[in-house]
Design a protein around this motif. Sequence first.
Motif, short mmCIF file in Angstrom:
data_model
loop_
_atom_site.label_atom_id
_atom_site.label_comp_id
_atom_site.label_asym_id
_atom_site.label_seq_id
_atom_site.Cartn_x
_atom_site.Cartn_y
_atom_site.Cartn_z
N MET A 13 0.78 -1.40 0.00
CA MET A 13 -0.34 0.13 0.01
C MET A 13 0.86 1.35 0.03
SD MET A 13 -3.38 -1.30 -0.32
CE MET A 13 -3.64 0.63 0.20
N ASN A 14 2.12 1.17 0.41
CA ASN A 14 2.71 2.73 0.87
C ASN A 14 3.74 2.55 -0.43
OD1 ASN A 14 2.68 2.88 3.48
ND2 ASN A 14 4.13 1.54 4.04
N ALA A 15 3.61 1.27 -1.25
CA ALA A 15 4.36 1.79 -2.16
C ALA A 15 3.41 2.57 -3.78
CB ALA A 15 4.91 0.64 -3.44
N LYS A 16 1.88 1.56 -3.33
CA LYS A 16 0.58 2.44 -4.51
C LYS A 16 0.38 3.96 -3.65
CE LYS A 16 -0.64 -1.03 -6.29
NZ LYS A 16 -1.25 -1.28 -7.66
N LEU A 17 0.69 4.34 -2.58
CA LEU A 17 0.57 5.83 -1.88
C LEU A 17 2.67 6.61 -1.92
CD1 LEU A 17 -1.46 4.98 1.26
CD2 LEU A 17 -2.59 5.79 -1.03
N LYS A 18 2.69 6.34 -2.78
CA LYS A 18 4.69 7.64 -3.02
C LYS A 18 4.17 8.45 -3.81
CE LYS A 18 9.45 6.51 -3.52
NZ LYS A 18 10.37 5.74 -4.41
N GLY A 19 4.37 8.79 -2.94
CA GLY A 19 4.36 10.82 -3.50
C GLY A 19 2.49 11.16 -3.28
N LYS A 20 1.97 10.39 -3.32
CA LYS A 20 1.00 11.11 -2.46
C LYS A 20 0.37 11.41 -1.03
CE LYS A 20 -0.74 8.44 -5.98
NZ LYS A 20 -1.55 7.71 -7.35
N PRO A 21 1.05 12.30 -0.44
CA PRO A 21 0.91 12.67 0.99
C PRO A 21 -0.30 12.72 1.64
CG PRO A 21 1.98 14.53 -0.13
CD PRO A 21 2.01 13.43 -0.90
N ILE A 22 -0.86 13.67 1.03
CA ILE A 22 -2.56 13.88 1.74
C ILE A 22 -3.19 12.09 1.85
CG2 ILE A 22 -5.09 14.92 1.65
CD1 ILE A 22 -3.13 16.89 0.24
N LYS A 23 -3.49 11.51 0.52
CA LYS A 23 -3.83 10.08 1.05
C LYS A 23 -3.50 9.60 1.25
CE LYS A 23 -6.67 10.18 -3.99
NZ LYS A 23 -6.01 9.23 -5.59
N ARG A 24 -1.45 9.20 1.40
CA ARG A 24 -1.49 8.42 2.30
C ARG A 24 -2.00 8.56 3.85
NH1 ARG A 24 3.73 9.40 0.82
NH2 ARG A 24 4.17 10.65 3.05
N TRP A 25 -1.78 9.56 4.44
CA TRP A 25 -2.31 10.10 5.61
C TRP A 25 -3.60 9.32 5.43
CZ3 TRP A 25 -6.77 12.91 6.87
CH2 TRP A 25 -6.55 13.21 8.16
N TRP A 26 -4.91 9.67 5.03
CA TRP A 26 -5.66 9.78 4.83
C TRP A 26 -6.15 8.03 5.04
CZ3 TRP A 26 -10.61 9.81 6.99
CH2 TRP A 26 -11.38 9.43 6.25
N PHE A 27 -5.44 7.27 4.04
CA PHE A 27 -5.01 5.34 4.61
C PHE A 27 -4.53 5.58 6.04
CE2 PHE A 27 -2.24 1.88 4.41
CZ PHE A 27 -2.86 1.49 4.26
N ARG A 28 -3.28 5.75 6.83
CA ARG A 28 -3.06 6.00 7.11
C ARG A 28 -4.14 5.58 8.83
NH1 ARG A 28 2.94 7.44 6.95
NH2 ARG A 28 4.20 5.83 5.60
N TYR A 29 -5.06 6.68 8.31
CA TYR A 29 -5.97 7.58 9.46
C TYR A 29 -7.15 5.97 9.60
CZ TYR A 29 -9.00 9.87 12.57
OH TYR A 29 -9.80 10.45 13.10
N ALA A 30 -7.46 6.03 8.73
CA ALA A 30 -8.20 4.70 8.12
C ALA A 30 -8.14 3.69 8.94
CB ALA A 30 -9.23 4.88 6.79
N LEU A 31 -7.10 3.07 8.28
CA LEU A 31 -6.26 1.79 8.87
C LEU A 31 -6.28 1.57 10.51
CD1 LEU A 31 -4.96 -0.39 8.27
CD2 LEU A 31 -2.64 0.24 7.61
N LYS A 32 -5.59 3.15 10.93
CA LYS A 32 -5.55 3.03 12.32
C LYS A 32 -6.68 2.53 13.15
CE LYS A 32 -4.37 5.33 16.13
NZ LYS A 32 -3.63 7.10 16.65
N LYS A 33 -7.98 3.21 12.87
CA LYS A 33 -8.92 3.09 12.83
C LYS A 33 -9.65 2.26 12.93
CE LYS A 33 -9.81 7.44 15.03
NZ LYS A 33 -10.29 7.37 16.55
#
Length: 868
Positions: free
Chosen positions: A623-643
């Motif tokens: 997933m990190n590889a897919k989100l490389k260079g997309k800081p906002i989407k990466r933050w949103w993904f990590r937040y959703a995953l944590k929740k």
Amino acid sequence: MKTLITHNNRVLEGIGGKAKNLFALDDQRIPVPKWSVIPESVVLNQLSNPQDLEQSKTDLSNVAVPEIILEEIKAWFGEDAASKSYAVRSSAIDEDGAQFSFAGQFETFLHVPFDQLNEHIVKIWQSTIADRVVTYRKENDLPLNFGIGVVIQEMLEPQVAGVAFGLNPVSGNTDEKVISSVYGLGEGLVSGELNADTFYVTSDAIDSSLLAKTHQMVRAADGKGVSMMKVPEELQNEPSLSDSHLREIDRILDQLNKHLKGPQDIEFAVVDSKVYLLQTRPVTAAGNKPEGEYILWDNSNIIESYPGITTPLTYSFIIKMYEMVYRQFVGLLGVKEHEINRHEEVFANTLGLVRGRVYYNLLGWYKMLAMLPGYSINAEFMENMMGVKERFELKEDYQMGKGLARLRIAAMVFKMIRLQRRLPKERDRFLAQLQTIMSKYQAMDYIQMSPQEIASHYARFEQTLLLKWKAPLINDFFAMIWFGILQKQTSKLCPEEPNIHNDLLCGSQDIISVEPIHRSMSISKNISANEACKALFTNHKPREIWDVLCKGKFPEIKEEIDTYIELFGNRCVGELKLETISYGQNPALFIKVIKSYVEQGITERQGTDNIEDDLRQNAQDRMNAKLKGKPIKRWWFRYALKKARDLVSNRENLRYERTRGFGMVRTMFSHLGERLAADGILEHPRDVFYLELDEILQLQNAPLPGNIKTTIADRKAEFAEYHEQRDPEERFFTYGNNFTDEYIYSTEKMEPIEGDLSGIGCCPGRVQAKVRVVKDPNEIDSLNGDILVTSSTDPGWVTLFPTASAIIVERGSLLSHSAIVSREMGIPCIVSVTGLLRTLKTGDEVIMDGSTGEIKVVEESTLENTEF
């Protein structure tokens, strides 16, 4: 007048609906196998009081077919009558009418030899007083009319057989016929045991839904009864009926519609390309709007919590719990009290008890969701959580107007933000309150209490804890939301990996459901390290082992077992059913589990210890590889995953607290049963589970009624019969609560099986092994490396999991118990497999892939289907 009605002596009095309809077919010169009928007078004349058959069960056990009847049958069917095979069917006086068909209520016997006609005719007579027939009459407000004719019909050996309707029975479309067919005898279709082709015929088109028809029912090799045999492979996926056969059946239906003044429901057989009719009856309530709302019933997920038959006490308890907690739920999300009260029937009918099995009333659940804004989004999330496979489309008038929805969304968003922020503290507060209340009620001495005192303590327990379930409700709601959000994100970013969100949720070390497994293996390891103790567990029965431990032998082991039972004594198969006997009530049940672990050498986790961590990290790297260079989407993904991780883990843990609460109720009611039996009010302590909750609560003010033993005996007899009946379909529809055979065994909502089996992959791993079909884990000690195949699991199954090489479950979802625990244990798992138990049997060898959800049969077993 002869007592046996033949075509040479037509008397319509007392022969029943089926026989009258056969005469109508003869009148229309439609081919029918040779037949005759014995009128009701033959059996009624043998009874001392024919007006009250319900009280004449002993008389019915002595009835017999007069010799003159058998002689007339032999004469009618010709010189070779003794060598022929016959169908023996009911023809009740009010059967096969336009309003009530009595479908599946009376007995039917196929391929009966002449020398066994007597006993099978008697069985038809005896079926008139069967509990299911009496119940059917009561449910439909029909009089207790027990007269019955018996049709004797020469058996055919058809290549194809089936049923056909003169209109579409679901839509009511009179311009469309519906025809279903199987190879061989039609009994396999009627009983639901075989896959069937379905054809939709109009004047200018034929549409078909074809299934793989692997087996057919045929006359048994010894000529007595029927047996199952394989369909030649080249025919299995071909249409069982040709267009010419379909048009001939279409023509017959039109002819009968005109002559009999209404659409017909027929059974037919095709022999050497000729179509024969076996019987006809009006389509039940054809053209009339059925009474009651259209309801879909589904047990995809709730079967995990309430497997098999559930007693009246448990059902009356949980229906109240569901009503009260979901009134709280919608209130928390902003629905006003007056609106909740206006829809009180919705909350009171979220469940149904269908022949003793618990089902979701989907109409009620969707109506409940319609009180909240964002109906379509919430419905999708709920379907994922509950494992529902098909959307129930709610009528527009149930849904919220757009203007009101906008206002509600604004208010609800604010509430949701506040609820989510306060959730960790709410969970802590709930757990502290739970522990305080549980400690108080566990310390009580129920043995010394009167029934009135126990009932009063239960009522207070209910009010202080069971109806204040705020934290688990909020957690469940947000688990549903954030799991859905995570799944949507991963499906967009990694469409080639539809189950990667499962891998991301692996490795949560705080899920309590896996702790019983680790503790069980630790106990097994310590026992195995002591040769004398190992010999005790290997060579003795569970009850003997427990007795030895209680006498002071191996105190360290006894202490470990006591600690386990104190913590997890309620974590057993069927743990939410009050009638379940828990490990705390009978420790020998847990000793049996540990004994099997010791005998198989299960002392530590199988496979790689860090498999969940590897799965989790690898998925996160992708997933990190897919989100490389997309800081906002990466933050949103990590937040959703944590929740999602936090909420899903806590969802499983809070379910365990529910188990503890239900366990306390089980303790109270078990003691109540003991006291009522000691006072002579009940025959047996466990009869308490055949009371209903309102009857127990009434004990606070008055004793049970004087006829309570009779009431309980009737309920026990009714539920005993449910045990003998085939399970209703996973999903079916009714109009109102009409749980008759024609609805609950309808395959209308059964999903077809096309090609190899597939489901939802929950834990990766590719396994090739034989399968073991298990219905009750208490009846098996070990899987010995076989693949566990079952309809559903609950937390009590976990002690069996380490003995399986993989797990395949017919029901459930990604948030089901089996899905969550298998991920934590690293056991390849697939859930939500349509047609699993219709396809696989013990001994079949399969390849299953826990990543893709695909299952391929490598070799079929030659053994009969065996279930444990």
